[in-house]
Write an enzyme that holds these catalytic residues in place. Structure first.
Site, short mmCIF file in Angstrom:
data_model
loop_
_atom_site.label_atom_id
_atom_site.label_comp_id
_atom_site.label_asym_id
_atom_site.label_seq_id
_atom_site.Cartn_x
_atom_site.Cartn_y
_atom_site.Cartn_z
N LYS A 35 0.84 -1.20 0.00
CA LYS A 35 0.00 0.00 0.00
C LYS A 35 0.88 1.25 0.00
O LYS A 35 2.08 1.16 0.28
CB LYS A 35 -0.92 -0.03 1.22
N TYR A 265 17.99 29.13 10.38
CA TYR A 265 16.84 29.89 10.86
C TYR A 265 16.67 29.72 12.36
O TYR A 265 16.79 28.60 12.87
CB TYR A 265 15.56 29.40 10.16
C1 PLP Z 1 -0.52 -1.85 6.65
C2 PLP Z 1 -1.13 -3.12 7.07
C3 PLP Z 1 -0.31 -4.23 7.35
C4 PLP Z 1 1.19 -4.16 7.36
O1 PLP Z 1 1.62 -3.55 8.56
P1 PLP Z 1 3.17 -3.44 8.92
O2 PLP Z 1 3.17 -2.89 10.29
O3 PLP Z 1 3.76 -2.50 7.93
O4 PLP Z 1 3.73 -4.80 8.81
C5 PLP Z 1 -0.94 -5.43 7.65
N1 PLP Z 1 -2.29 -5.52 7.69
C6 PLP Z 1 -3.09 -4.46 7.45
C7 PLP Z 1 -4.57 -4.64 7.51
C8 PLP Z 1 -2.55 -3.24 7.13
O5 PLP Z 1 -3.35 -2.20 6.90
#
Ligand code: PLP
Length: 384
Positions: A35, A265
């Site tokens: 994702k 800054y």
């Molecule tokens: C993003 C996600 C994962 C992966 O999580 P990590 O902490 O990056 O391993 C697994 N299951 C779901 C439903 C997610 O949304």
């Protein structure tokens, strides 16, 4: 010439990390979670390494289309399911498996016209209180889904809120595992529970009659990209994970400070004596966190020619500044000259010298997590 900042994706590290996750998962199949454009790495860029997974999990339909366009014929899981009815048409057309987490999604399925029944993952809200059916209505949702001609096999899933640590004085997953087992013990179907943290920390633990908690599918994301999901309790080195991304740039200027001189800054850093600093072509407009500290007592870590040093002063839009004294000292010991314009700077990842700066350490210094840094690398940064 383009600005010298670049992000490098290491396919060998991705392959290595994926096999670490697979090893931890025992017999379970592995969803590579891609994702958010593969956590900022780029789906197309990671694909060759990730195709060793059993499936791809993501949530954007356009990303699912991109994975199919790469020629992937295996499973793809939409982690948030359909957002509207016509998403289900795409699921039918591209053979996408999808999560069902609410009654509205069952309603959509019931009105969806399809030749081929869909493979769905029914999601339980076992305590995270984000997506999913609460345990008391989970079985009713299962029964309703099971009666639909649009639905093929139903798999069961849940997501942990605290797999990286403790929850109310117990192991972070114990409570949700109990709830899940109690609610699903006599339902058929594959099971998926573990994210990266649960896969690395708990996958082998006993899980009802189903064997181990890894169950049928694990869903590692962050670990595949080389970050420790439970940092700082464990480091990426302890988990034997390698950085899948290096964010690097170069020095574009140096300055020699005298006692009392300030940097950047807000003049948040003041030299206490003569000091050399380097100006790096990297700023918050590249995705580097502006909150990374560069104060008198603590500075976010950075590598210059593989030598660890720290930020001084505030991160600005296009530049940040680093202390060169530790670099010059280390190089002098090896008979090397002072660093100057063009010297390699690694913001996180692996230096050409082989030295590694884990992204987890940068994230911790900046008060965030590796996930956010990976996803925030800006569009103006060229990838290679
Ligand atoms: C993003 C996600 C994962 C992966 O999580 P990590 O902490 O990056 O391993 C697994 N299951 C779901 C439903 C997610 O949304």
């Amino acid at each position: 010439m383009p600005r010298p900042i670049r992000a490098t994706v290491h396919l060998d590290a991705l392959s290595h990390n994926l096999s670490r996750a697979r090893l931890a998962a025992g017999d379970a199949k592995v969803w590579a979670v891609v994702k958010a454009n593969a956590y900022g790495h780029g789906i197309e860029r990671v694909f060759e390494a990730m195709r060793a997974a059993d499936g791809f999990a993501l949530l954007d339909l356009s990303e699912a289309q991109r994975v199919r366009a790469l020629g992937w014929r295996g499973p793809i899981l939409l982690l948030e399911g359909a957002f509207e009815l016509r998403d289900l048409e795409l699921c039918s057309r591209l053979d996408l498996w999808h999560v069902v987490h609410c009654d509205e999604q069952i309603d959509m399925l019931a009105t969806h016209k399809t030749q081929v029944p869909h493979r769905v993952f029914l999601k339980m809200n076992s305590g995270m209180n984000r997506l999913g059916f609460r345990p008391d209505v989970f079985r009713a949702a299962w029964t309703r889904l099971n009666a639909l001609p649009q639905v093929d096999e139903i798999s069961l899933m849940t997501h942990f809120s605290d797999a990286d640590g403790q929850r109310q004085g117990r192991s972070g997953i114990e409570h949700q595992v109990e709830v899940f087992l109690r609610t699903t013990h006599d339902l058929s179907g594959e099971r998926s529970l573990c994210n990266s943290a649960a896969t690395l920390r708990h996958a082998a633990q006993p899980f009802g009659h189903a064997g181990a908690l890894a169950a049928d599918w694990v869903r590692p994301g962050i670990a595949v990209y080389g970050s420790a999901p439970d940092h700082p309790e464990h480091t990426s080195t302890q988990w034997q994970l390698r950085p899948a991304m290096t964010l690097s740039s170069k020095l574009i200027a140096t300055q020699t400070l005298a006692a009392g001189d300030t940097v950047g800054y807000g003049s948040t850093y003041q030299a206490t004596g003569p000091q050399r600093i380097g100006v790096v072509a990297c700023g918050y407009a590249d995705g580097y966190p502006r909150h990374a500290p560069g104060g008198p007592s603590v500075g976010a870590p950075v590598l210059v020619e593989g030598v660890r040093t720290r930020l001084v002063g505030r991160v600005s839009m296009d530049m940040l500044t680093v202390d060169l004294d530790p670099v010059d000292r280390a190089r002098a010991e090896n008979g090397l000259p002072l660093v100057g314009i063009g010297a390699e700077v690694v913001l996180w990842g692996t230096s050409h010298t082989g030295a590694v700066l884990p992204i987890d350490e940068v994230a911790q210094a900046a008060g965030t997590i590796s996930y956010e840094l990976m996803c925030a690398v800006a569009a103006r940064v060229n990838f290679e």
